[in-house]
Design an enzyme around this catalytic site. Structure first.
Site, mmCIF file in Angstrom:
data_model
loop_
_atom_site.group_PDB
_atom_site.id
_atom_site.type_symbol
_atom_site.label_atom_id
_atom_site.label_comp_id
_atom_site.label_asym_id
_atom_site.label_seq_id
_atom_site.Cartn_x
_atom_site.Cartn_y
_atom_site.Cartn_z
ATOM 1 N N TYR A 169 -14.636 -3.542 -23.758
ATOM 2 C CA TYR A 169 -13.851 -2.943 -24.846
ATOM 3 C C TYR A 169 -14.563 -3.165 -26.190
ATOM 4 O O TYR A 169 -14.748 -2.230 -26.978
ATOM 5 C CB TYR A 169 -12.465 -3.580 -24.844
ATOM 6 C CG TYR A 169 -11.541 -3.161 -25.957
ATOM 7 C CD1 TYR A 169 -10.926 -1.911 -25.945
ATOM 8 C CD2 TYR A 169 -11.251 -4.022 -27.017
ATOM 9 C CE1 TYR A 169 -10.045 -1.535 -26.956
ATOM 10 C CE2 TYR A 169 -10.385 -3.657 -28.027
ATOM 11 C CZ TYR A 169 -9.778 -2.408 -28.002
ATOM 12 O OH TYR A 169 -8.919 -2.040 -29.020
ATOM 13 N N THR A 204 1.772 -3.044 -30.685
ATOM 14 C CA THR A 204 1.968 -1.767 -29.970
ATOM 15 C C THR A 204 1.997 -2.065 -28.466
ATOM 16 O O THR A 204 1.797 -3.208 -28.047
ATOM 17 C CB THR A 204 0.796 -0.790 -30.230
ATOM 18 O OG1 THR A 204 -0.377 -1.324 -29.614
ATOM 19 C CG2 THR A 204 0.552 -0.563 -31.708
HETATM 20 N N1 LIG Z 1 -2.882 -2.640 -30.522
HETATM 21 C C1 LIG Z 1 -3.900 -3.400 -30.881
HETATM 22 O O1 LIG Z 1 -3.816 -4.633 -30.895
HETATM 23 C C2 LIG Z 1 -5.190 -2.767 -31.341
HETATM 24 C C3 LIG Z 1 -6.085 -3.555 -32.078
HETATM 25 C C4 LIG Z 1 -7.290 -3.001 -32.490
HETATM 26 C C5 LIG Z 1 -7.571 -1.685 -32.205
HETATM 27 N N2 LIG Z 1 -6.691 -0.935 -31.481
HETATM 28 C C6 LIG Z 1 -7.067 0.447 -31.183
HETATM 29 O O2 LIG Z 1 -6.126 1.309 -31.786
HETATM 30 C C7 LIG Z 1 -6.066 2.527 -31.055
HETATM 31 C C8 LIG Z 1 -4.604 2.860 -30.780
HETATM 32 O O3 LIG Z 1 -4.068 1.823 -29.992
HETATM 33 P P1 LIG Z 1 -2.516 1.478 -29.934
HETATM 34 O O4 LIG Z 1 -2.408 0.031 -30.115
HETATM 35 O O5 LIG Z 1 -1.734 2.400 -30.795
HETATM 36 O O6 LIG Z 1 -2.270 1.776 -28.379
HETATM 37 P P2 LIG Z 1 -1.078 2.486 -27.594
HETATM 38 O O7 LIG Z 1 0.227 2.229 -28.227
HETATM 39 O O8 LIG Z 1 -1.310 2.086 -26.177
HETATM 40 O O9 LIG Z 1 -1.409 4.040 -27.791
HETATM 41 C C9 LIG Z 1 -2.572 4.595 -27.233
HETATM 42 C C10 LIG Z 1 -2.621 6.071 -27.589
HETATM 43 O O10 LIG Z 1 -3.817 6.608 -27.023
HETATM 44 C C11 LIG Z 1 -3.471 7.660 -26.124
HETATM 45 N N3 LIG Z 1 -4.385 7.640 -24.990
HETATM 46 C C12 LIG Z 1 -4.644 6.620 -24.141
HETATM 47 N N4 LIG Z 1 -5.528 7.006 -23.209
HETATM 48 C C13 LIG Z 1 -5.835 8.289 -23.473
HETATM 49 C C14 LIG Z 1 -6.680 9.252 -22.862
HETATM 50 N N5 LIG Z 1 -7.400 8.977 -21.759
HETATM 51 N N6 LIG Z 1 -6.737 10.493 -23.399
HETATM 52 C C15 LIG Z 1 -6.009 10.805 -24.478
HETATM 53 N N7 LIG Z 1 -5.193 9.943 -25.116
HETATM 54 C C16 LIG Z 1 -5.104 8.697 -24.605
HETATM 55 C C17 LIG Z 1 -2.027 7.387 -25.705
HETATM 56 O O11 LIG Z 1 -1.318 8.544 -25.343
HETATM 57 P P3 LIG Z 1 -1.041 8.955 -23.803
HETATM 58 O O12 LIG Z 1 -0.807 7.697 -23.037
HETATM 59 O O13 LIG Z 1 0.120 9.888 -23.845
HETATM 60 O O14 LIG Z 1 -2.294 9.663 -23.406
HETATM 61 C C18 LIG Z 1 -1.445 6.816 -27.006
HETATM 62 O O15 LIG Z 1 -1.089 7.865 -27.868
HETATM 63 C C19 LIG Z 1 -6.904 2.319 -29.796
HETATM 64 O O16 LIG Z 1 -8.156 2.932 -29.971
HETATM 65 C C20 LIG Z 1 -7.059 0.808 -29.724
HETATM 66 O O17 LIG Z 1 -8.247 0.443 -29.070
HETATM 67 C C21 LIG Z 1 -5.506 -1.440 -31.054
#
Ligand SMILES: NC(=O)c1ccc[n+]([C@@H]2O[C@H](COP(=O)([O-])OP(=O)(O)OC[C@H]3O[C@@H](n4cnc5c(N)ncnc54)[C@H](OP(=O)(O)O)[C@@H]3O)[C@@H](O)[C@H]2O)c1
Length: 256
Positions: A169, A204
């Site tokens: 990741y 999230t």
């Molecule tokens: N939460 C954290 O702690 C954190 C920290 C640092 C960075 N991030 C980054 O922030 C971003 C958003 O994460 P989040 O925390 O909001 O996660 P989340 O709540 O799990 O949401 C993930 C989003 O990505 C979409 N997604 C997942 N797989 C996909 C695929 N194969 N094709 C298209 N869409 C896809 C999901 O929609 P569907 O499932 O409907 O496809 C959902 O809208 C990510 O890139 C993550 O790596 C998160």
């Protein structure tokens, strides 16, 4: 419907494409851009979740155009089709690359199919989307040299400082930070710039697995990231912001 190149598109609201818009950080960003008056293309895999998001945003922001384009970032055909549809609401001024996946495990013995999926969704899809959307973004920057056009990619603090068990990741997120820097080197002089935002744990679905050691109330809020994105959207094109690291109080050097 007005297509890029139409005289009307110049006059319209700015437009944004947000991937990962159905939940979490992406949904919060979409909400903030809706409040700023952007026409929105919302993407994710699940149409029902995107339509629910679209209904909620349409109810809170007056008169914006919203289209829902389901797309799996693991499918190159879907990614290219999403880019083709991104200009259907007029100009594309803002590309938000938020869709992402993660899975944990040490380097030793890590299953390569999980490595490949993260590389595909977190890095390859953003690369292709940037490539495919650049003509629209350059057009928007040319139409509005006072505001330019922007790309924001949600990376991760693990892309900056390593955490055990997140090698695959983290590598994709480090590469995303590098990709934004390269886009700036190539495109920012003509008005298209890119910013990688690298948060520690955000409250999230994605961070649910870590709640037994980091309490939800200690995590960064999706709204915090959305506020940063909104601020970046209002900067002049003279302000290029390659990277923003967002850490938690008292967290280690990575701030995860
Ligand atoms: N939460 C954290 O702690 C954190 C920290 C640092 C960075 N991030 C980054 O922030 C971003 C958003 O994460 P989040 O925390 O909001 O996660 P989340 O709540 O799990 O949401 C993930 C989003 O990505 C979409 N997604 C997942 N797989 C996909 C695929 N194969 N094709 C298209 N869409 C896809 C999901 O929609 P569907 O499932 O409907 O496809 C959902 O809208 C990510 O890139 C993550 O790596 C998160």
């Amino acid at each position: 419907m007005s297509m890029p190149g139409d005289a009307g598109a110049r006059q319209q609201r700015p437009g944004a494409l947000v991937t990962g818009a159905s939940r979490g950080i992406g949904r919060a960003i979409a909400g903030r851009l809706a409040a700023l008056g952007y026409n929105l293309t919302l993407s994710g895999r699940r149409r029902d979740a995107l339509e629910e998001t679209a209904r909620a945003l349409a109810g809170s922001a007056d008169g914006i155009g919203i289209q829902v384009v389901p797309a799996d970032m693991a499918s190159e055909d879907d990614v290219r089709e999403l880019a083709r549809q991104a200009g259907h609401l007029g100009s594309l001024d803002f590309l938000v690359l938020c869709a992402g996946v993660g899975s944990s495990g040490p380097v030793a013995g890590y299953p390569m199919h999980r490595f490949d999926r993260q590389v595909t969704v977190n890095l390859r899809a953003p690369f292709v989307l940037i490539q495919e959307c650049l003509p629209l973004l350059r057009q928007a920057a040319a139409w509005h040299p006072d505001r330019g056009a922007r790309i924001v990619a949600i990376a991760s603090s693990t892309g900056v400082v390593s955490e055990p068990g997140l090698a695959a990741y983290a590598a994709t997120k480090a590469a995303l930070i590098s990709l934004c820097a390269s886009v700036n080197a190539e495109e920012s002089a003509s008005g298209v710039s890119a910013t990688a935002i690298s948060p520690g744990y955000v409250d999230t679905d994605m961070s649910a697995w870590v709640r037994d050691r980091v309490a939800r109330e200690e995590m960064i809020k999706p709204a915090d990231i959305a506020t940063l994105v909104a601020a970046i959207s209002t900067l002049s094109p003279q302000a290029v912001v390659p990277h923003v690291l967002v850490t938690r109080p008292g967290a280690g050097p990575a701030g995860a």
